[in-house]
Design an enzyme around this catalytic site. Structure first.
Site, PDB file in Angstrom:
ATOM      1  CB  SER A   1      -0.891  -8.040 -41.223  1.00 39.27           C
ATOM      2  OG  SER A   1      -0.125  -7.311 -41.106  1.00 39.27           O
TER       3      SER A   1
ATOM      4  CB  THR B   1     -26.565 -17.256  -0.353  1.00 41.58           C
ATOM      5  OG1 THR B   1     -27.547 -18.215   0.060  1.00 41.58           O
ATOM      6  CG2 THR B   1     -26.679 -15.733   0.330  1.00 41.58           C
ATOM      7  CG  HIS B   2     -27.426 -21.253  -2.279  1.00 37.85           C
ATOM      8  ND1 HIS B   2     -26.020 -22.036  -2.340  1.00 37.85           N
ATOM      9  CD2 HIS B   2     -26.744 -20.611  -0.603  1.00 37.85           C
ATOM     10  CE1 HIS B   2     -25.105 -21.510  -1.376  1.00 37.85           C
ATOM     11  NE2 HIS B   2     -25.802 -21.864  -0.719  1.00 37.85           N
TER      12      HIS B   2
ATOM     13  CB  SER C   1     -41.553 -13.940 -29.899  1.00 41.88           C
ATOM     14  OG  SER C   1     -42.338 -14.876 -30.919  1.00 41.88           O
TER      15      SER C   1
ATOM     16  CE  LYS D   1     -40.620 -14.596 -24.439  1.00 39.25           C
ATOM     17  NZ  LYS D   1     -40.044 -16.063 -25.138  1.00 39.25           N
TER      18      LYS D   1
ATOM     19  CG  ASN E   1     -37.654 -11.995 -26.522  1.00 43.21           C
ATOM     20  OD1 ASN E   1     -38.404 -13.158 -25.413  1.00 43.21           O
ATOM     21  ND2 ASN E   1     -37.857 -13.076 -27.362  1.00 43.21           N
TER      22      ASN E   1
ATOM     23  CD  GLU F   1     -32.024 -13.589 -23.923  1.00 44.03           C
ATOM     24  OE1 GLU F   1     -32.750 -14.139 -23.454  1.00 44.03           O
ATOM     25  OE2 GLU F   1     -31.812 -13.371 -24.970  1.00 44.03           O
TER      26      GLU F   1
ATOM     27  CE1 TYR G   1       6.777 -10.310 -35.105  1.00 41.94           C
ATOM     28  CE2 TYR G   1       7.946 -11.355 -36.304  1.00 41.94           C
ATOM     29  CZ  TYR G   1       6.697 -11.206 -36.383  1.00 41.94           C
ATOM     30  OH  TYR G   1       5.678 -10.562 -36.602  1.00 41.94           O
TER      31      TYR G   1
ATOM     32  CD  GLN H   1       0.878 -10.532 -40.099  1.00 42.35           C
ATOM     33  OE1 GLN H   1       2.020  -9.911 -39.974  1.00 42.35           O
ATOM     34  NE2 GLN H   1      -0.354 -11.294 -41.050  1.00 42.35           N
TER      35      GLN H   1
HETATM   36  N1  ARG Z   1       2.779  -7.034 -39.481  1.00 42.93           N
HETATM   37  C1  ARG Z   1       3.288  -8.132 -38.648  1.00 42.93           C
HETATM   38  C2  ARG Z   1       3.334  -8.040 -37.474  1.00 42.93           C
HETATM   39  O1  ARG Z   1       2.010  -7.601 -37.121  1.00 42.93           O
HETATM   40  C3  ARG Z   1       4.988  -6.675 -38.590  1.00 42.93           C
HETATM   41  C4  ARG Z   1       6.453  -7.412 -38.431  1.00 42.93           C
HETATM   42  C5  ARG Z   1       6.885  -8.090 -38.459  1.00 42.93           C
HETATM   43  N2  ARG Z   1       8.053  -8.831 -39.104  1.00 42.93           N
HETATM   44  C6  ARG Z   1       8.507  -9.128 -39.172  1.00 42.93           C
HETATM   45  N3  ARG Z   1       9.595  -9.781 -39.547  1.00 42.93           N
HETATM   46  N4  ARG Z   1       8.183 -10.009 -40.686  1.00 42.93           N
HETATM   47  O2  ARG Z   1       4.117  -9.002 -36.722  1.00 42.93           O
END
Ligand code: ARG
Length: 466
Positions: free
Chosen positions: A27, A158-159, A286, A292, A294, A299, A326, A331
């Site tokens: 991560s 409205t509408h 465009s 154009k 735009n 958007e 947990y 993650q």
């Molecule tokens: N990178 C992990 C997360 O964001 C940190 C916590 C990890 N905890 C674990 N028990 N592996 O969730």
């Protein structure tokens, strides 16, 4: 291929994780943005460990110096992030361990579970403050357009059918109201985030004599009176992600509000309406049609709101059905949150920029609002003032509209004889209902678009937005 046993938790393993597993489970590519909060958390935690006698003051100071140095390396882009160390927490801890022997004691009475929960709560407090600032900037840009065009009237719809006249400022103040509530929502999210999870451990705290209140105070998790706020249940603290969901919801709703503003602008910038001109710098041309211009920025504001809703949905589905406490699924809670934060920031900046460069086409607005049909309801109110029940008055004015259509004249161009033939209560002054200035002045109640109320709202917003 498996690599050498993992340094932080590899004790019970004969082999380390596969290279594919590392790529799959890392991560650090996205949670590295938590580094400043992670460092702050580690500094507070180590200060607490020293106070509790679990490390020496010397060890604490060495850890702090090391963390500060790492913080500087990260800020200047010199830090070497390693995917094989999974996440921001282990990257920083390992780097610290290489510098400071005492770093091996930093994780005393702590788990990555309460660590990441703390990092994210610190992050949410900062993100909410940041977005509240962006909201005020957008509001100020909108207020400036209202101020510059105080006297401009447009049809309200409205509408998507012309309904009744309103000051353009009254319409723009709707945006200020929406955004003000969005800011309140972010303030509420920041308040919910303001509880310190550190000390919850993996899920069941620790047997060591820690001082949770000390850490909470050091990190600014305090109430209005400066008293520490610590999460009351260790399992809840590491497993719930409701603050994430609330944050994403606040972003999604802000996105929906911005999307509706964008839609108004897109419509108003068409040749058909032509109430406004969007700044060139936020439009595109465009490649095929040379004429154009735009409204791509508006958007995209509309389009981004879909993405913000998707992020909210991702988080809701992520958490639903997870057993306490947990689970690694959690993650996946960070990419949608970071994306919502970044995209909402961008949307608010673009919104402010569009309004800063917006030109109001006063002539077109005046022509549109000159349509006397917009005051048909005022004509019914005229009859009500003469004692006619509203239902009957409404019906009579409907007949007047039909007559005008038959005669192919504007509503206010009918003769007195015409109008008298529809209802005897019409007096010679009937056409005074079509005096736009007088009609607006009659809208005196709180929240109405009359000039007196408008002046009050201008004062209110100028005071609120500085
Ligand atoms: N990178 C992990 C997360 O964001 C940190 C916590 C990890 N905890 C674990 N028990 N592996 O969730």
């Amino acid at each position: 291929m498996a690599i050498k046993a993992q340094a932080t938790w590899g004790g019970r393993f004969a082999a380390g994780p596969a290279e594919l597993m590392l790529r799959f489970s890392e991560s650090v590519s996205f949670d590295r943005r938590l580094a400043p909060f992670d460092i702050a958390g580690s500094k507070a935690h180590s200060a607490m460990l020293a106070k509790a006698g679990l490390i020496t003051r010397k060890e604490r100071d060495a850890i702090h110096r090391g963390l500060d140095a790492i913080g500087r390396e990260i800020a200047t882009g010199k830090f070497k992030w390693q995917t094989k160390l999974e996440d921001v927490h282990m990257n920083i801890e390992q780097a610290l361990t290489r510098r400071v022997p005492a770093a091996a004691k930093l994780h005393t009475a702590r788990s990555r579970n309460d660590q990441v929960a703390t990092d994210m709560r610190l992050y949410f407090k900062a993100a909410c403050a940041d977005l509240i600032g962006k909201i005020s900037a957008a509001q100020r840009a909108i207020l400036k357009v209202a101020l510059k065009n105080r006297d401009v009237l447009i049809p309200g719809y409205t509408h998507l059918q012309r309904a009744q006249p309103v000051f353009l400022a009254h319409h723009l103040f709707v945006y200020l109201e929406m955004l003000a509530r969005d800011a309140e929502r972010f303030a509420a999210v920041a308040d919910h985030a303001n509880w310190c999870p550190l000390g919850s451990g993996a899920l069941a705290g620790t047997t060591l004599p820690i001082d949770r209140e000390f850490t909470a105070k050091a990190l600014g998790f305090v109430d209005g009176a400066g008293r520490p706020r610590v999460t009351p249940n260790s399992m809840d603290a590491v497993s719930d992600r409701d603050v994430f969901i609330e944050f994403a919801a606040a972003c999604a709703l802000t996105g929906v509000h911005i999307s509706r503003m964008a839609e108004d602008l897109i419509l108003w910038a068409t040749q058909e309406f032509n109430f406004v001109e969007l700044p060139d710098a936020f439009c595109t041309g465009s490649s095929l049609m040379p004429q154009k211009k735009n409204p791509d920025s508006a958007e995209l504001l509309r389009g981004k709101s879909a993405r913000l809703q998707g992020n909210l949905h991702t988080l809701l589905v992520l958490v639903k059905g997870l057993p306490l406490t947990y689970n690694r699924d959690l993650q996946e809670d960070k990419p949608p949150v970071f994306d919502s934060h970044d995209q909402t920031t961008l949307c608010l900046e673009v919104l402010a920029a569009i309004f800063t460069g917006l030109k109001v086409n006063r002539t077109k607005c005046a022509a549109a609002v000159a349509d006397p049909a917009l005051l048909a309801t005022d004509l019914a109110d005229y009859l009500v003032r003469k004692g006619v029940p509203f239902r009957a008055a409404h019906h009579a004015v409907g007949a007047v509209v039909k007559l005008a259509e038959q005669k192919r004249v504007a509503l206010d161009r009918l003769t007195y004889a015409d109008i008298k033939s529809v209802h005897p209560a019409f007096g010679r002054d009937w056409a005074s209902s079509f005096d736009l200035a007088k009609a607006m002045a009659r809208r005196t109640g709180t929240g109405m678009p009359g000039p007196a109320q408008l002046a009050r709202q201008f004062k209110r917003w100028q005071k609120l937005l500085g």
